[in-house]
Scaffold this motif. Structure first.
Motif, mmCIF file in Angstrom:
data_model
loop_
_atom_site.group_PDB
_atom_site.id
_atom_site.type_symbol
_atom_site.label_atom_id
_atom_site.label_comp_id
_atom_site.label_asym_id
_atom_site.label_seq_id
_atom_site.Cartn_x
_atom_site.Cartn_y
_atom_site.Cartn_z
ATOM 1 N N UNK A 27 0.835 -1.207 0.000
ATOM 2 C CA UNK A 27 0.000 0.000 0.000
ATOM 3 C C UNK A 27 0.862 1.246 0.000
ATOM 4 N N UNK A 28 0.342 2.352 -0.497
ATOM 5 C CA UNK A 28 1.132 3.587 -0.522
ATOM 6 C C UNK A 28 1.674 3.935 0.853
ATOM 7 N N UNK A 29 2.930 4.328 0.871
ATOM 8 C CA UNK A 29 3.568 4.680 2.141
ATOM 9 C C UNK A 29 3.197 6.114 2.523
ATOM 10 N N UNK A 30 3.441 6.490 3.793
ATOM 11 C CA UNK A 30 3.128 7.866 4.201
ATOM 12 C C UNK A 30 3.860 8.913 3.381
ATOM 13 N N UNK A 31 5.001 8.520 2.757
ATOM 14 C CA UNK A 31 5.786 9.481 1.987
ATOM 15 C C UNK A 31 5.203 9.739 0.604
ATOM 16 N N UNK A 32 4.052 9.128 0.293
ATOM 17 C CA UNK A 32 3.426 9.347 -1.003
ATOM 18 C C UNK A 32 3.222 10.844 -1.239
ATOM 19 N N UNK A 33 3.611 11.273 -2.425
ATOM 20 C CA UNK A 33 3.523 12.704 -2.750
ATOM 21 C C UNK A 33 2.540 12.917 -3.894
ATOM 22 N N UNK A 34 2.358 14.154 -4.259
ATOM 23 C CA UNK A 34 1.494 14.480 -5.389
ATOM 24 C C UNK A 34 2.126 13.967 -6.674
ATOM 25 N N UNK A 35 1.383 13.245 -7.520
ATOM 26 C CA UNK A 35 1.959 12.759 -8.782
ATOM 27 C C UNK A 35 2.474 13.917 -9.627
ATOM 28 N N UNK A 36 3.582 13.682 -10.303
ATOM 29 C CA UNK A 36 4.138 14.721 -11.160
ATOM 30 C C UNK A 36 3.726 14.535 -12.616
ATOM 31 N N UNK A 37 3.095 13.405 -12.934
ATOM 32 C CA UNK A 37 2.622 13.159 -14.302
ATOM 33 C C UNK A 37 1.542 12.091 -14.238
ATOM 34 N N UNK A 38 0.810 11.968 -15.329
ATOM 35 C CA UNK A 38 -0.235 10.943 -15.390
ATOM 36 C C UNK A 38 0.307 9.610 -15.878
#
Length: 403
Positions: free
Chosen positions: A95-106
């Motif tokens: 699962x996504x970790x807490x460090x998941x950031x805003x995607x920079x591309x699709x």
């Protein structure tokens, strides 16, 4: 015991005097502690090293036994397969970790040793070495990664969702994947080979003899398109089967960008001698030994740089001249004439990937990401490049195919 008390007292005094003469250990001895600790560590490392050496010898022996009956005619490509070990590509994406950031591309991007996913995760590639291109598996469980050319050749890895990699292939001169990531073809020396990728392993390996200068460039259905020589025009289709690669009859095509739904190939060709015309765009018919179809010579497109056909076969995005400079061009393959060529954005470098039938992504020479939307280009608006945040100096993104 019938011993006089006088003798017992004398014996006790002698014992106590001997113990008093022994040097007492220092209560705090940092040097002694460090030496004893180093000795213990050295003993553990020695035992571990011996264990690893034994395991390596056993693994090499096992691979040698496995490959003995399926050895390539010549060359040193190694197919790595260990069915007794768990396959990293089969591990589910965590699962996504807490460090998941805003995607920079699709789309997924390969940036400086990690994959920045379209969901905002940052997945470092562990144990792969430098990677030149990557392909996302359709089941979403990871990627296939192709290494850069080295003195030892190229490698292919199956990369799990957490970045852990398992080597599938090593020592190849060139490696190509099909659009679904289910087949791989490679070349080493005079051996041309292809295999299916099943559960993260290479399966049903087929090999054939080929000229040393021949290079696989892409899959066309289940066949492998092979360029006969990097510095000369001419391609041939190889339906993977043992034997010898046939020479084919095509000596005009300089670059092939993809296929239409009916199987015809979009290519640049050198017209017949004496025409004085440079390379031009046309369609090749696989049923007629890659002979050009009508028109035999469409829009002129010099060079053989990067380019790709949209999934529906309607559009080609390719580099070419526009207003005196090199640009990305959008070509309407339904017209296949000069009126269907439009400037689409700055010139492409590396891979160009169509994420949908009307949207493509690539990187320009300055390391910026370019998103080409067909409807905007057909309305006369060129795509604008976007600088990626946090991109290291000198690094350039590579668009990951598949997904």
């Amino acid at each position: 015991m019938d011993v006089p008390s006088k003798e017992l007292e004398d014996a006790l005094r002698e014992l106590l005097s001997q113990r008093a003469d022994l040097p007492r250990p220092v209560t705090a001895d940092p040097a002694g502690v460090a030496i004893r600790r180093a000795n213990r560590i050295q003993r553990r490392r020695t035992l571990t090293g011996m264990g690893l050496a034994v395991a390596t010898v056993m693994a090499v022996s096992a691979v040698g036994l496995q490959l003995r009956d399926d050895r390539p005619p010549t060359g040193g490509t190694v197919v790595i397969s260990d069915p007794d070990q768990p396959l990293l590509v089969e591990r589910p994406i965590p699962p996504p970790e807490p460090a998941t950031t805003t995607p920079i591309a699709e789309v997924d991007l390969l940036i400086d040793g990690l994959i920045a996913t379209a969901q905002g995760r940052r997945v470092p590639l562990l144990g792969t070495g430098e990677v030149e291109r990557a392909h996302r598996l359709t089941d979403g469980r990871g990627w296939l990664a192709v290494g850069v050319p080295t003195l030892a050749g190229r490698s292919l890895w199956a990369v799990a969702g957490d970045g852990a990699a398992q080597a599938l292939l090593a020592g190849a001169d060139e490696i190509v994947l099909d659009p679904q990531g289910r087949q791989v073809a490679w070349k080493q020396g005079t051996v041309l080979a292809a295999a299916k990728i099943v559960n993260g392993e290479l399966d049903t390996v087929v090999r054939a003899e080929a000229p040393a200068e021949a290079v696989p460039v892409r899959f066309v259905g289940d066949a492998v398109l092979v360029r006969l020589a990097p510095d000369r025009p001419g391609h041939v289709l190889w339906p993977p089967r043992p034997g010898t690669l046939g020479p084919g009859g095509d000596r005009a095509s300089t670059h092939i960008f993809g296929a239409l739904p009916d199987g015809r190939l979009v290519a640049t060709v050198i017209p017949g001698t004496g025409t004085g015309t440079g390379t031009c765009l046309t369609l090749l018919d696989p049923a007629r030994d890659l002979a050009p179809a009508t028109p035999e010579c469409g829009p002129q497109l010099p060079g053989d740089g990067p380019g790709a056909v949209s999934p529906d076969g309607r559009w080609l995005l390719v580099n070419g001249p526009s207003a005196g400079e090199e640009s990305a061009l959008l070509v309407d393959l339904a017209k296949l004439d000069a009126s269907g060529v439009r400037p689409a954005g700055p010139a492409m470098t590396g891979t160009v990937v169509w994420s949908t039938p009307d949207t493509a992504h690539y990187a320009d020479a300055d390391g910026r990401l370019v998103r080409v939307a067909v409807d905007q280009v057909t309305e006369g608006r060129r795509a604008a490049p976007t600088a990626l945040p946090g991109l290291p100096d000198g690094a350039s993104p590579v668009v990951v195919s598949g997904g």
